[in-house]
Every structure is written in structure tokens, then in C-alpha cells.
Design an enzyme around this catalytic site. Structure first.
Site, PDB file in Angstrom:
ATOM      1  N   THR A 141      68.051  29.714  38.097  1.00  0.00           N
ATOM      2  CA  THR A 141      67.236  29.766  36.780  1.00  0.00           C
ATOM      3  C   THR A 141      67.911  30.594  35.714  1.00  0.00           C
ATOM      4  O   THR A 141      69.061  31.348  36.209  1.00  0.00           O
ATOM      5  CB  THR A 141      66.274  30.878  37.455  1.00  0.00           C
ATOM      6  OG1 THR A 141      65.226  30.485  38.736  1.00  0.00           O
ATOM      7  CG2 THR A 141      64.973  31.457  36.258  1.00  0.00           C
ATOM      8  N   GLY A 159      64.516  30.821  45.351  1.00  0.00           N
ATOM      9  CA  GLY A 159      63.347  31.343  45.130  1.00  0.00           C
ATOM     10  C   GLY A 159      62.432  31.507  46.045  1.00  0.00           C
ATOM     11  O   GLY A 159      61.381  32.146  46.488  1.00  0.00           O
ATOM     12  N   GLY A 168      68.401  32.247  42.651  1.00  0.00           N
ATOM     13  CA  GLY A 168      68.889  32.157  44.107  1.00  0.00           C
ATOM     14  C   GLY A 168      67.752  31.269  44.654  1.00  0.00           C
ATOM     15  O   GLY A 168      66.921  30.453  43.968  1.00  0.00           O
ATOM     16  N   GLY A 197      58.261  27.723  42.559  1.00  0.00           N
ATOM     17  CA  GLY A 197      59.346  28.691  43.172  1.00  0.00           C
ATOM     18  C   GLY A 197      58.967  30.204  42.513  1.00  0.00           C
ATOM     19  O   GLY A 197      58.037  30.551  42.170  1.00  0.00           O
ATOM     20  N   ASP A 198      60.142  30.957  42.341  1.00  0.00           N
ATOM     21  CA  ASP A 198      59.856  32.328  41.965  1.00  0.00           C
ATOM     22  C   ASP A 198      59.791  32.627  40.539  1.00  0.00           C
ATOM     23  O   ASP A 198      59.810  33.627  39.965  1.00  0.00           O
ATOM     24  CB  ASP A 198      61.141  33.082  42.680  1.00  0.00           C
ATOM     25  CG  ASP A 198      62.295  32.827  42.135  1.00  0.00           C
ATOM     26  OD1 ASP A 198      62.859  31.710  41.901  1.00  0.00           O
ATOM     27  OD2 ASP A 198      63.234  33.593  42.071  1.00  0.00           O
ATOM     28  N   ARG A 248      55.691  22.141  44.573  1.00  0.00           N
ATOM     29  CA  ARG A 248      56.217  23.656  44.801  1.00  0.00           C
ATOM     30  C   ARG A 248      56.141  24.058  43.540  1.00  0.00           C
ATOM     31  O   ARG A 248      56.764  23.773  42.318  1.00  0.00           O
ATOM     32  CB  ARG A 248      57.473  23.082  45.154  1.00  0.00           C
ATOM     33  CG  ARG A 248      58.377  24.543  45.908  1.00  0.00           C
ATOM     34  CD  ARG A 248      59.517  24.784  44.574  1.00  0.00           C
ATOM     35  NE  ARG A 248      60.254  25.720  45.225  1.00  0.00           N
ATOM     36  CZ  ARG A 248      61.092  26.202  44.381  1.00  0.00           C
ATOM     37  NH1 ARG A 248      61.350  25.981  43.200  1.00  0.00           N
ATOM     38  NH2 ARG A 248      62.198  27.242  45.031  1.00  0.00           N
TER      39      ARG A 248
END
Length: 383
Positions: free
Chosen positions: A248, A302, A300, A278-279, A276
């Protein structure tokens, strides 16, 4: 008397010199420890061009551009450059071969947030996130409805977000029997699926489960790619995590007025299961900022990191008086205690411009620019 006057003068000058040096160290009057005078731009990884783009906006003129505009400029630069192949269009295909985008922007004064997740067919992730913040009362829009919103607000699309590189990457992965991937407790474990749970009690239940999965993966997922859709993309995974497949750009900006904004942009984990998120677009996970305290950015794995909201933790730790270095280490250790094999990193910057970072499982680098620097500086942090 003259001798006493000269001694007193020397004493006063000495005290003034000591005070001046102390201010340089701890941050009086605009000079900040570990950061320097405002404005400040901090970003994950050696994404120098992204930081330069943000700096050009926030440092312009006497007043400078806003922190939010600098975030958009910086993250947009990374999207256009496809930083590490993990930001913007043209990288990180999912297991159907399609690239989708996640992005977030946050105003540290109003605490307003705009975010998009699993967005298809629009290449400007961070701009779409800002439109959500500016033109809706929502925080997060997802999928094709996020696409429709972004296009209705004036962003170009529909656009195929795949590239020759992402298609080749996906084709090679398919030839390797779709290994590695993000599935668990399913069969067939060493093939491309469709998958079904390995815990099904009977052949009849197994067949039924397989039918359901085939329906959802074959008729639904692949159905999006028919001619009545926006585009006809290509077709779809990387279990192991490193900065080139699971990354990211997370950026924080403090403008000349001391106002804070943060943002993230990513195309997510390579060969992720379609749908999906992620963070990246999750407030408090990939980034978080508060004018009263400071900001944080993360990168990293996530799927693990978002369970701990590490950036919210960092900001709240600094609110309680922790220095950025300690706050960053504390957030990472909270995750490592539960998941000792996770890979990730956070940077922290307080409202004075003091910055630091911590990482686990890899060597991390972050980029900084402030008014005391001639150009972007890259700082290396070891686990």
C-alpha cells in the site's frame, strides 16, 4: 561594575544559546525533532515521486495547498506510476485475473473520511475516495456501485484496469495450479478449484457444497464478465507476502497551517479471492490522523493488521503521551504477540512533525520531506 555587566551579558548570551539549541532539538517555533519545519509529507516505502508530488502542492506559495489536496496529488502519482505494481491500475490481479482498487482519505480536523473498496473500472482510486468524502454522507462505497458513483461524479470510466503485466502474472499463476492462494480448509488443495470445504460429512453434502461454490464462482463471478457489463476483463492469487505483492502507499501530510490529512491507495493482495477488501480503505487500519495529535500510516499483511486497527492505536497512544517511536513499536508488538509470523510496518508522526516507524518480518523504508530538506529522504527501519 563594568566587569559584572560583561559577565552578566555573557551569562545571558550563553543561556539564550542553550535555549536556542534546545528548541532546535525538541521543536520550538517550527523546528521539529525528527521532522523539521512545516509542511511535512511522510509516505510508506521509497515512493519519492509520490512524496514530491504531494510536496509540490503543500509547499506552494505563502500559504501552501491543503493537506487533502497534497494527499490526492501524492497518491495519484503513485497510482499513475503503479508503485511496486501494488498501487493503481495494472497490477495485483485477483484470482479471476481482474484488478480492483481500494483507497481512503481522511481529514484530521473534521474527522471526515471517504473510501472506496473493490472498485472496478475506475483508475483513480484516491480521487474517488475524496469524492465520497466531499459529495456523500457515507464513509465507504464498494464494488460496482462505487464505480457508478465515481463515474457519475466525473471521473473517467469505464476503464479496463488490467495490464499486459498483470495478465501475464495471472496466466503464470494459473499454470502453477493457482498456487499459492488465500484459501484454507478446502479441497482440492493443490488445484484451481472450484473449492469446497473439506469438513463436509458426506458425499451428498460434498456434492451439494461443490454445486453451491461452482454456482457462486462460475455463474456469478464469471457472469460479471459477459458482454452486458461495463467491460470484458480477463480472468485470477499470492499467499506469501512481500512489498511487491502485498503493499500500500499510505501517506500523511501536515500543511503549513498545521492541518493533518492522511490517505491510502492500493490494488490489494495479488491473487486475492474476488471481493476481498484489505486494510487499505479501513479507517484506523491503513491510516488515521487527528489534527490534535498526529497521524499514522501502515503497510503489510492487511488481513492480519486490520484486525488490530494499528493506526488508530498509534494515534491514541500518542494522544496519551507516547512518543511516535514508542507508539509505532507498541502497535506492531500488539500484532506480533498474536501473529508472530505476520509481516507489516507502521510510521507515526505527531502534530509537531516528529516521525518514526516500526516493522516486523521485513525491513521497512519510509519517505519524508519537510522544509528543512532539499529533497525527499528515505529512512530504513529494521525489525
Amino acid at each position: 561594575m563594568d566587569s559584572m555587566g560583561r559577565s552578566l551579558t555573557r551569562l545571558l548570551l550563553g543561556l539564550l544559546l542553550l535555549w536556542f539549541n534546545w528548541c532546535l532539538a525538541v521543536g520550538c517555533g517550527g523546528a521539529e525533532e525528527g521532522g523539521g519545519a512545516f509542511p511535512v509529507v511522510v509516505s510508506t516505502w521509497p515512493f519519492r515521486e509520490a512524496v514530491r508530488a504531494a510536496w509540490e502542492v503543500v509547499s506552494a506559495g505563502d500559504v501552501g495547498g491543503s493537506a487533502e489536496d497534497a494527499i490526492v496529488a501524492g497518491c495519484s502519482a503513485c497510482e499513475a506510476l503503479r508503485c511496486d505494481g501494488t498501487v493503481g491500475p495494472g497490477g495485483s490481479p485477483d484470482e479471476n485475473g481482474e484488478t480492483t482498487l481500494d483507497a481512503l482519505i481522511m481529514n484530521g480536523a473534521s474527522m471526515e473520511i471517504g473510501a472506496v473498496a473493490a472498485m472496478r473500472y475506475v483508475k483513480d482510486g484516491i480521487k474517488a475516495a475524496k469524492l465520497v468524502m466531499e459529495h456523500s454522507k457515507h464513509t465507504l462505497l464498494v464494488g460496482e456501485k462505487a464505480t457508478a458513483f465515481a463515474i457519475s461524479m466525473g471521473l473517467p470510466g469505464p476503464t479496463n484496469l488490467s495490464s499486459p503485466e498483470s495478465i501475464e502474472k495471472w496466466a503464470n499463476w494459473r499454470q502453477n495450479n493457482c498456487q499459492p492462494n488465500f484459501w484454507k480448509n478446502v479441497a482440492p488443495a493443490g488445484n484451481c478449484g472450484p473449492y469446497h470445504p473439506i469438513s463436509l460429512a458426506s458425499v451428498e453434502a460434498e456434492d451439494s457444497g461443490k454445486h453451491v461454490v461452482e454456482g457462486s464462482q462460475g455463474h456469478v463471478c464469471h457472469g460479471w464478465f459477459q458482454s452486458d457489463n461495463l467491460l470484458d476483463p480477463i480472468n485470477s492469487h499470492l499467499k506469501f507476502v512481500n512489498r511487491h505483492n502485498h503493499d500500500t502507499i499510505s501517506m500523511a501530510v501536515i500543511d503549513k497551517m498545521g492541518h493533518i490529512a492522511v490517505g491510502t491507495s492500493t490494488n490489494g493482495a495479488t491473487f486475492k479471492i474476488p471481493g476481498r477488501v484489505g486494510d487499505g480503505p479501513i479507517p484506523g487500519s491503513s491510516s488515521y490522523g487527528d489534527d490534535e495529535v498526529g497521524a499514522c500510516g501502515a503497510t503489510g499483511d492487511g488481513d492480519i493488521m486490520m484486525r488490530f486497527l494499528p493506526c488508530y492505536q498509534v494515534v491514541e497512544s500518542m494522544r496519551r503521551g507516547m512518543e511516535p517511536q514508542d507508539a509505532a513499536k507498541d502497535a506492531i508488538l500488539r500484532i506480533a504477540r498474536k501473529y508472530p509470523d505476520f509481516i507489516g510496518a507502521v510510521f507515526a508522526i505527531n502534530r509537531k512533525g516528529v516521525h518514526a516507524a516500526a516493522c516486523h518480518g521485513w525491513t521497512f523504508q519510509y519517505s519524508v520531506r519537510n522544509s528543512n530538506m532539499q529533497d525527499v529522504e528515505v529512512i530504513t527501519v529494521y525489525p
